[in-house]
Design an enzyme around this catalytic site. Structure first.
Site, PDB file in Angstrom:
ATOM      1  N   ASN A   8       0.857  -1.184   0.000  1.00 15.97           N
ATOM      2  CA  ASN A   8       0.000   0.000   0.000  1.00 15.97           C
ATOM      3  C   ASN A   8       0.900   1.243   0.000  1.00 15.97           C
ATOM      4  OD1 ASN A   8      -1.407   2.294   1.053  1.00 15.97           O
ATOM      5  ND2 ASN A   8      -3.062   0.945   1.671  1.00 15.97           N
ATOM      6  N   HIS A  11       1.107   6.303   1.601  1.00 16.36           N
ATOM      7  CA  HIS A  11       1.871   7.297   2.369  1.00 16.36           C
ATOM      8  C   HIS A  11       3.039   7.899   1.596  1.00 16.36           C
ATOM      9  CE1 HIS A  11      -0.916   6.974   5.485  1.00 16.36           C
ATOM     10  NE2 HIS A  11      -0.710   5.675   5.639  1.00 16.36           N
ATOM     11  N   ARG A  19       3.248  18.885   0.337  1.00 10.14           N
ATOM     12  CA  ARG A  19       3.720  20.055  -0.399  1.00 10.14           C
ATOM     13  C   ARG A  19       2.909  20.314  -1.671  1.00 10.14           C
ATOM     14  NH1 ARG A  19       9.096  21.806   0.854  1.00 10.14           N
ATOM     15  NH2 ARG A  19       9.064  21.803   3.113  1.00 10.14           N
ATOM     16  N   HIS A  44      -5.596   3.589  -1.482  1.00  8.51           N
ATOM     17  CA  HIS A  44      -6.920   3.913  -0.939  1.00  8.51           C
ATOM     18  C   HIS A  44      -7.277   5.317  -1.389  1.00  8.51           C
ATOM     19  CE1 HIS A  44      -9.552   4.241   2.985  1.00  8.51           C
ATOM     20  NE2 HIS A  44     -10.212   4.594   1.894  1.00  8.51           N
ATOM     21  N   ARG A  46      -9.576   8.209  -0.930  1.00  6.47           N
ATOM     22  CA  ARG A  46     -10.527   8.660   0.078  1.00  6.47           C
ATOM     23  C   ARG A  46     -11.377   9.806  -0.447  1.00  6.47           C
ATOM     24  NH1 ARG A  46     -10.277   7.774   5.450  1.00  6.47           N
ATOM     25  NH2 ARG A  46      -8.806   6.194   6.122  1.00  6.47           N
ATOM     26  N   ARG A  50      -6.984  12.926   0.724  1.00  6.88           N
ATOM     27  CA  ARG A  50      -5.838  13.372   1.550  1.00  6.88           C
ATOM     28  C   ARG A  50      -4.505  12.854   1.034  1.00  6.88           C
ATOM     29  NH1 ARG A  50      -7.100  10.159   7.102  1.00  6.88           N
ATOM     30  NH2 ARG A  50      -9.104  11.178   6.789  1.00  6.88           N
ATOM     31  N   HIS A  51      -4.519  11.733   0.326  1.00  5.08           N
ATOM     32  CA  HIS A  51      -3.254  11.268  -0.270  1.00  5.08           C
ATOM     33  C   HIS A  51      -3.435  10.901  -1.746  1.00  5.08           C
ATOM     34  CE1 HIS A  51      -5.038   7.621   1.350  1.00  5.08           C
ATOM     35  NE2 HIS A  51      -4.571   7.795   2.567  1.00  5.08           N
ATOM     36  N   GLU A  71      -8.676   0.499  -2.725  1.00  2.63           N
ATOM     37  CA  GLU A  71      -9.598   0.529  -1.589  1.00  2.63           C
ATOM     38  C   GLU A  71     -10.469   1.762  -1.718  1.00  2.63           C
ATOM     39  OE1 GLU A  71      -7.124   0.801   1.815  1.00  2.63           O
ATOM     40  OE2 GLU A  71      -6.201  -1.148   1.491  1.00  2.63           O
ATOM     41  N   THR A 101      -7.074   6.925  10.233  1.00  2.94           N
ATOM     42  CA  THR A 101      -6.970   5.815   9.281  1.00  2.94           C
ATOM     43  C   THR A 101      -8.220   4.966   9.448  1.00  2.94           C
ATOM     44  OG1 THR A 101      -5.595   3.943   8.568  1.00  2.94           O
ATOM     45  CG2 THR A 101      -5.647   4.379  10.930  1.00  2.94           C
ATOM     46  N   THR A 102      -8.397   3.985   8.570  1.00  2.00           N
ATOM     47  CA  THR A 102      -9.587   3.132   8.646  1.00  2.00           C
ATOM     48  C   THR A 102      -9.676   2.524  10.049  1.00  2.00           C
ATOM     49  OG1 THR A 102      -9.101   2.603   6.352  1.00  2.00           O
ATOM     50  CG2 THR A 102     -10.815   1.313   7.402  1.00  2.00           C
ATOM     51  N   GLU A 152     -11.070  -9.226   3.343  1.00  2.00           N
ATOM     52  CA  GLU A 152      -9.787  -8.854   3.942  1.00  2.00           C
ATOM     53  C   GLU A 152     -10.055  -8.687   5.431  1.00  2.00           C
ATOM     54  OE1 GLU A 152      -7.807  -5.435   2.319  1.00  2.00           O
ATOM     55  OE2 GLU A 152      -6.369  -5.372   3.975  1.00  2.00           O
ATOM     56  N   HIS A 201      -3.836  -4.194   7.918  1.00  3.49           N
ATOM     57  CA  HIS A 201      -3.988  -3.023   8.779  1.00  3.49           C
ATOM     58  C   HIS A 201      -3.065  -3.115   9.980  1.00  3.49           C
ATOM     59  CE1 HIS A 201      -5.522   0.618  10.502  1.00  3.49           C
ATOM     60  NE2 HIS A 201      -6.039   0.849   9.316  1.00  3.49           N
ATOM     61  N   GLY A 223       1.201  -1.260   4.291  1.00  2.00           N
ATOM     62  CA  GLY A 223       1.654   0.026   3.780  1.00  2.00           C
ATOM     63  C   GLY A 223       2.525   0.817   4.720  1.00  2.00           C
TER      64      GLY A 223
HETATM   65  N1  PXP Z   1      -5.995  -2.818   4.312  1.00  2.00           N
HETATM   66  C1  PXP Z   1      -6.943  -1.857   4.403  1.00  2.00           C
HETATM   67  C2  PXP Z   1      -8.341  -2.204   4.073  1.00  2.00           C
HETATM   68  C3  PXP Z   1      -6.608  -0.540   4.762  1.00  2.00           C
HETATM   69  O1  PXP Z   1      -7.565   0.400   4.850  1.00  2.00           O
HETATM   70  C4  PXP Z   1      -5.253  -0.234   4.996  1.00  2.00           C
HETATM   71  C5  PXP Z   1      -4.870   1.178   5.312  1.00  2.00           C
HETATM   72  O2  PXP Z   1      -5.143   1.989   4.211  1.00  2.00           O
HETATM   73  C6  PXP Z   1      -4.299  -1.261   4.877  1.00  2.00           C
HETATM   74  C7  PXP Z   1      -4.702  -2.553   4.556  1.00  2.00           C
HETATM   75  C8  PXP Z   1      -2.837  -1.010   5.104  1.00  2.00           C
HETATM   76  O3  PXP Z   1      -2.655  -0.682   6.451  1.00  2.00           O
HETATM   77  P1  PXP Z   1      -1.217  -0.199   6.935  1.00  2.00           P
HETATM   78  O4  PXP Z   1      -0.905   1.055   6.206  1.00  2.00           O
HETATM   79  O5  PXP Z   1      -1.419   0.007   8.397  1.00  2.00           O
HETATM   80  O6  PXP Z   1      -0.254  -1.300   6.618  1.00  2.00           O
END
Ligand code: PXP
Length: 249
Positions: A8, A11, A19, A44, A46, A50-51, A71, A101-102, A152, A201, A223
């Site tokens: 993921n 970030h 920036r 993801h 959103r 935001r990213h 996502e 975060t989620t 998931e 996650h 991620g």
């Molecule tokens: N899976 C899902 C459904 C998520 O929402 C996220 C965060 O965006 C991740 C996995 C990855 O989580 P992490 O960034 O904490 O590894």
């Protein structure tokens, strides 16, 4: 069988958006992840952007040669993006406007009326559909009943128990062990229902091993911890390079 890793890269885009500029490029990030052996790229998008931005999805769709998993919340706006860009997979996630975060899995049971047509639409477009759920039997069964092909399992609770002081001993370790069992049972149950099982996650280099040992889990989405580590594995070289540019002789 070794589980697949989708990286993921949200970030990387978080740093870019700090920036509102063009670097670091998430396209370069995706290519490096693939070159390093990642099985796929996860992002993801959103509602608040935001990213990851809309254009990122379009470009990633052109560049990613492994597997693109996007996502998103099951809103009309997001489903339209999926229809236009056709990722390999869509992971349906819950989304609250001000969350960092989620915060947990989807309530599939409570949102069946919204989710069922969304899943149908995505599948009709040829997109593989996953639902991010807590390791709860009834939610997994609901996801299967509305046509999801994968769940998931949210590992947030487990990850929390492995952090810092909580992880060392005592109640944190007991709760982490209990959570691993809950995830294992959920994975076995979902797999028996014919679902593919992913997990993600809050997973880290330190806590992923216990879940990697569960054979039913065939995919991890990780991620923040990978991007965090990449900062330190790359920082030394980056500073040396800048000193080289400043150096007069
Ligand atoms: N899976 C899902 C459904 C998520 O929402 C996220 C965060 O965006 C991740 C996995 C990855 O989580 P992490 O960034 O904490 O590894």
């Amino acid at each position: 069988m070794t589980a697949k890793l989708n990286v993921n890269i949200d970030h990387v885009a978080t740093i870019r958006e700090a920036r509102k500029t063009i670097e670091p490029s998430i396209i370069t990030a995706a290519v490096i992840c693939e070159q390093a052996g990642a099985d796929g790229i996860t992002v993801h998008i959103r509602g608040d952007r935001r990213h990851i931005q809309d254009r990122d999805i379009e470009l990633l769709r052109e560049v990613v040669t492994t597997y693109l998993n996007v996502e998103m919340a099951a809103t009309d706006e997001m489903l339209e993006i999926a229809s236009m860009t056709k990722p390999d997979a869509v992971s349906l996630v819950p989304e609250k406007p001000n969350e960092v975060t989620t915060e947990g899995g989807l309530d599939v049971i409570g949102n069946q009326k919204i989710l069922e047509p969304a899943v149908k639409r995505l599948r009709n477009e040829g997109i593989f559909v996953s639902a991010f759920v807590d390791p709860i039997t009834s939610q997994i069964e609901a996801a299967q009943s509305i046509g999801c092909q994968q769940v998931e399992l949210c590992t947030g609770e487990y990850a929390e128990m492995t952090l810092g002081a909580k992880s060392a001993h005592g109640e944190g370790a007991v709760r982490a062990a209990r959570e691993i069992e809950r995830i294992r049972n959920a994975a076995v149950h979902g797999s028996a229902l014919g679902l593919k099982i992913a997990a993600g996650h809050g997973l880290t280099y330190r806590n992923v091993g216990a879940l990697a040992a569960i054979p039913e889990i065939t995919e991890f989405n990780i991620g923040h911890n990978i991007v965090s580590r990449a900062v330190f594995t790359g920082l030394y070289l980056a500073v040396e390079e800048m000193i080289g540019k400043i150096s007069k002789s």
